[in-house]
Write a protein that holds these residues in place. Structure first.
Motif, PDB file in Angstrom:
ATOM      1  N   ASP A 168       0.812  -1.220   0.000  1.00 38.35           N
ATOM      2  CA  ASP A 168       0.000   0.000   0.000  1.00 38.35           C
ATOM      3  C   ASP A 168       0.847   1.272   0.000  1.00 38.35           C
ATOM      4  O   ASP A 168       0.325   2.372   0.024  1.00 38.35           O
ATOM      5  N   GLN A 169       2.149   1.125  -0.050  1.00 42.63           N
ATOM      6  CA  GLN A 169       3.123   2.217  -0.079  1.00 42.63           C
ATOM      7  C   GLN A 169       3.083   3.080   1.183  1.00 42.63           C
ATOM      8  O   GLN A 169       3.453   4.242   1.157  1.00 42.63           O
ATOM      9  N   SER A 170       2.665   2.485   2.288  1.00 48.42           N
ATOM     10  CA  SER A 170       2.774   3.178   3.568  1.00 48.42           C
ATOM     11  C   SER A 170       4.209   3.104   4.090  1.00 48.42           C
ATOM     12  O   SER A 170       4.571   3.826   5.014  1.00 48.42           O
ATOM     13  N   HIS A 171       5.003   2.242   3.479  1.00 46.00           N
ATOM     14  CA  HIS A 171       6.423   2.085   3.820  1.00 46.00           C
ATOM     15  C   HIS A 171       7.184   1.996   2.497  1.00 46.00           C
ATOM     16  O   HIS A 171       6.991   1.056   1.728  1.00 46.00           O
ATOM     17  N   VAL A 172       8.010   3.009   2.253  1.00 56.16           N
ATOM     18  CA  VAL A 172       8.748   3.102   0.990  1.00 56.16           C
ATOM     19  C   VAL A 172      10.204   3.411   1.301  1.00 56.16           C
ATOM     20  O   VAL A 172      10.507   4.196   2.203  1.00 56.16           O
ATOM     21  N   ARG A 173      11.101   2.800   0.561  1.00 54.25           N
ATOM     22  CA  ARG A 173      12.529   3.076   0.718  1.00 54.25           C
ATOM     23  C   ARG A 173      12.983   4.004  -0.409  1.00 54.25           C
ATOM     24  O   ARG A 173      12.737   3.754  -1.578  1.00 54.25           O
ATOM     25  N   PHE A 174      13.652   5.086   0.000  1.00 53.74           N
ATOM     26  CA  PHE A 174      14.233   6.026  -0.944  1.00 53.74           C
ATOM     27  C   PHE A 174      15.752   5.886  -0.912  1.00 53.74           C
ATOM     28  O   PHE A 174      16.340   5.845   0.166  1.00 53.74           O
ATOM     29  N   THR A 175      16.348   5.814  -2.088  1.00 52.82           N
ATOM     30  CA  THR A 175      17.802   5.831  -2.220  1.00 52.82           C
ATOM     31  C   THR A 175      18.163   7.088  -2.989  1.00 52.82           C
ATOM     32  O   THR A 175      17.768   7.247  -4.159  1.00 52.82           O
ATOM     33  N   LEU A 176      18.876   7.994  -2.342  1.00 50.52           N
ATOM     34  CA  LEU A 176      19.271   9.252  -2.940  1.00 50.52           C
ATOM     35  C   LEU A 176      20.771   9.206  -3.204  1.00 50.52           C
ATOM     36  O   LEU A 176      21.552   8.997  -2.280  1.00 50.52           O
ATOM     37  N   THR A 177      21.146   9.357  -4.464  1.00 50.57           N
ATOM     38  CA  THR A 177      22.550   9.277  -4.827  1.00 50.57           C
ATOM     39  C   THR A 177      22.976  10.588  -5.486  1.00 50.57           C
ATOM     40  O   THR A 177      22.455  10.969  -6.530  1.00 50.57           O
ATOM     41  N   LEU A 178      23.912  11.255  -4.848  1.00 47.42           N
ATOM     42  CA  LEU A 178      24.418  12.532  -5.324  1.00 47.42           C
ATOM     43  C   LEU A 178      25.376  12.293  -6.481  1.00 47.42           C
ATOM     44  O   LEU A 178      26.280  11.463  -6.381  1.00 47.42           O
ATOM     45  N   ASN A 179      25.123  12.969  -7.576  1.00 48.51           N
ATOM     46  CA  ASN A 179      26.007  12.880  -8.746  1.00 48.51           C
ATOM     47  C   ASN A 179      26.998  14.017  -8.690  1.00 48.51           C
ATOM     48  O   ASN A 179      26.631  15.172  -8.860  1.00 48.51           O
TER      49      ASN A 179
END
Length: 181
Positions: A168-179
């Motif tokens: 239900d997308q109440s828990h989502v993992r974000f991966t942020l990668t700086l270029n």
């Protein structure tokens, strides 16, 4: 959900799509559209408005949430007071950390019944941050837009990956990668 989220949504809809589309969305959703910034409202009303706007504009509700989140970042940033115990953020990573460590805590102090989303930080280096977004409201696409707004604010070049942990997308993992470079 705090009323500022509703009032900003209506302002953004009106500025992006016009007053007629905004009114049609309100009519189709069966709501009057009268909200105050300090009031508290059921988040399902916002969901209903987004679904109606999606039908009117033929833009997916996820895309609308992302556009809304990005515009909301700028508006919330302009209304946010600097706090005494707040280190001035130097980029997206430090800003997101401050949201969880200070802003959400202050929101809970001001509004004891508030239930802001939670960020769990999984790992962080100078070039990458992995965090989990957890919210019963399932506005992960709004969160994605907010992160994009933050990245633009700090004029950074960053890849953002979003992976649902729960269906239900109440828990989502974000991966942020700086270029860099």
């Amino acid at each position: 959900m705090k009323g500022i989220i509703f009032t900003e949504f209506l302002d953004i809809v009106e500025s992006r799509f016009g007053l007629d589309v905004c009114q049609q969305m309100l009519d189709d959703a069966g709501v009057d559209g009268i909200y105050t910034t300090v009031g508290s409202y059921d988040h399902r009303i916002l969901v209903k408005m987004i679904v109606c706007l999606s039908k009117i504009t033929d833009i997916s509700s996820e895309a609308l949430q992302e556009v809304y989140g990005e515009a909301l970042f700028v508006r919330l940033l302009s209304t946010m007071p600097m706090m005494d115990n707040w280190e001035l953020p130097t980029g997206t990573f430090s800003f997101i950390e401050q949201v969880e460590r200070h802003i959400h805590i202050e929101v809970k102090k001001l509004y004891p019944n508030a239930n802001p989303p939670q960020f769990d930080f999984i790992s962080k280096t100078s070039a990458q941050m992995i965090l989990d977004y957890i919210s019963a409201r399932c506005f992960s696409h709004v969160c994605l837009g907010l992160i994009r707004g933050c990245v633009h604010h700090f004029n950074e070049n960053m890849d953002i990956e979003m992976e649902p942990v729960s269906q239900d997308q109440s828990h989502v993992r974000f991966t942020l990668t700086l270029n860099v470079g």
